[in-house]
Design a protein around this motif. Structure first.
Motif, mmCIF file in Angstrom:
data_model
loop_
_atom_site.group_PDB
_atom_site.id
_atom_site.type_symbol
_atom_site.label_atom_id
_atom_site.label_comp_id
_atom_site.label_asym_id
_atom_site.label_seq_id
_atom_site.Cartn_x
_atom_site.Cartn_y
_atom_site.Cartn_z
ATOM 1 N N LEU A 37 0.839 -1.199 0.000
ATOM 2 C CA LEU A 37 0.000 0.000 0.000
ATOM 3 C C LEU A 37 0.870 1.244 0.000
ATOM 4 O O LEU A 37 2.090 1.172 0.116
ATOM 5 N N ARG A 38 0.209 2.382 -0.120
ATOM 6 C CA ARG A 38 0.899 3.668 -0.084
ATOM 7 C C ARG A 38 1.095 4.100 1.362
ATOM 8 O O ARG A 38 0.151 4.092 2.149
ATOM 9 N N ASN A 54 5.686 10.164 2.334
ATOM 10 C CA ASN A 54 4.239 10.034 2.240
ATOM 11 C C ASN A 54 3.862 9.757 0.780
ATOM 12 O O ASN A 54 4.281 10.480 -0.117
ATOM 13 N N GLY A 55 3.111 8.682 0.559
ATOM 14 C CA GLY A 55 2.697 8.313 -0.793
ATOM 15 C C GLY A 55 3.569 7.265 -1.452
ATOM 16 O O GLY A 55 3.193 6.701 -2.480
ATOM 17 N N ASP A 56 4.739 6.950 -0.865
ATOM 18 C CA ASP A 56 5.598 5.906 -1.418
ATOM 19 C C ASP A 56 4.957 4.532 -1.240
ATOM 20 O O ASP A 56 4.260 4.287 -0.248
ATOM 21 N N LEU A 57 5.243 3.635 -2.167
ATOM 22 C CA LEU A 57 4.738 2.270 -2.072
ATOM 23 C C LEU A 57 5.596 1.479 -1.078
ATOM 24 O O LEU A 57 6.831 1.506 -1.148
ATOM 25 N N ILE A 58 4.942 0.794 -0.147
ATOM 26 C CA ILE A 58 5.628 -0.014 0.865
ATOM 27 C C ILE A 58 4.953 -1.383 0.973
ATOM 28 O O ILE A 58 3.867 -1.588 0.444
ATOM 29 N N LEU A 59 5.616 -2.285 1.674
ATOM 30 C CA LEU A 59 4.964 -3.491 2.155
ATOM 31 C C LEU A 59 4.648 -3.256 3.620
ATOM 32 O O LEU A 59 5.557 -3.089 4.436
ATOM 33 N N GLU A 107 10.564 -2.944 -7.835
ATOM 34 C CA GLU A 107 11.390 -1.744 -8.022
ATOM 35 C C GLU A 107 10.718 -0.510 -7.428
ATOM 36 O O GLU A 107 11.399 0.442 -7.039
ATOM 37 N N ASP A 108 9.400 -0.521 -7.356
ATOM 38 C CA ASP A 108 8.658 0.638 -6.838
ATOM 39 C C ASP A 108 8.542 0.640 -5.320
ATOM 40 O O ASP A 108 8.218 1.667 -4.729
ATOM 41 N N ILE A 109 8.774 -0.506 -4.682
ATOM 42 C CA ILE A 109 8.599 -0.612 -3.237
ATOM 43 C C ILE A 109 9.808 -0.031 -2.516
ATOM 44 O O ILE A 109 10.952 -0.372 -2.815
ATOM 45 N N LYS A 110 9.552 0.862 -1.558
ATOM 46 C CA LYS A 110 10.629 1.561 -0.858
ATOM 47 C C LYS A 110 11.105 0.819 0.391
ATOM 48 O O LYS A 110 12.240 0.999 0.818
ATOM 49 N N GLY A 111 10.247 0.028 0.997
ATOM 50 C CA GLY A 111 10.653 -0.675 2.206
ATOM 51 C C GLY A 111 9.491 -1.375 2.865
ATOM 52 O O GLY A 111 8.398 -1.491 2.289
ATOM 53 N N ILE A 112 9.738 -1.854 4.083
ATOM 54 C CA ILE A 112 8.697 -2.501 4.881
ATOM 55 C C ILE A 112 8.431 -1.646 6.113
ATOM 56 O O ILE A 112 9.359 -1.062 6.689
#
Length: 194
Positions: A37-38, A54-59, A107-112
């Protein structure tokens, strides 16, 4: 924990699983469930100086509380509970890294990122910790997690009362790069949980 209560919780957990977007990493063998999610919140700076905005894709990671409760059945010692949780987190992180590696949009996911009261001792595992704003959502989540602790821990009511001020709700997070470097397929030590 009472066996009947655990059984009822299992029924509720199945319903909850079907009503949410949470995904199992490995059902019955991994302490995490996740949902992509974002991220919503203040900018997070990880131990390796990456930023989650804020708005980055994460797990979003969730400890599978029902699964952990089944593992804790009969364990009464606080230290043993803490060590059990740590061991299962250590065993689960490599599989979480593998799960992330297999996602099409990795590649779009920034972190957990997760939210928990059980944050002591997670920094050596690669996590960073920060406070959460105590708005209505996090107040509700803290109440819910305290309720779960009362259920899971054999002396839960007394523990929750004793730890009232020592159990703040915290955000725990890790960059994708740290997760993959420490626990990913390129790391030869991913199977070592000692």
């Amino acid at each position: 924990m009472n066996s009947s209560l655990l059984m009822l919780w299992g029924v509720w957990d199945n319903i909850y699983q079907r009503c949410t977007r949470l995904r199992y990493i490995e059902k019955g063998a991994n302490i995490f469930r996740v949902v992509p999610l974002r991220y919503r919140g203040e900018t997070l700076v990880t131990t390796d100086h990456k930023r989650i905005h804020n708005g980055d894709l994460i797990l979003k990671i969730h400890i599978h509380n029902y699964y952990f409760a089944t593992l804790c059945k009969g364990v009464k010692d606080d230290l043993k509970l803490a060590l059990l949780l740590r061991r299962h987190i250590m065993q689960s992180l490599p599989k979480l890294a593998h799960y992330l590696e297999t996602l099409e949009n990795k590649e779009d996911i920034k972190g957990i990122v997760g939210t928990t009261m059980l944050h002591k001792g997670v920094q050596p595992l690669g996590f960073s910790i920060s406070d959460v704003p105590m708005n209505w959502f996090f107040r509700y989540k803290r109440w819910y997690l305290r309720l779960l602790l009362r259920i899971i821990h054999p002396d839960g009511k007394r523990r929750v009362q004793a730890w009232n001020h020592e159990m703040p709700l915290k955000r725990v997070y890790m960059s994708k790069e740290t997760l993959l470097a420490r626990y990913g397929s390129g790391n030869q030590t991913t199977g070592d949980t000692n």
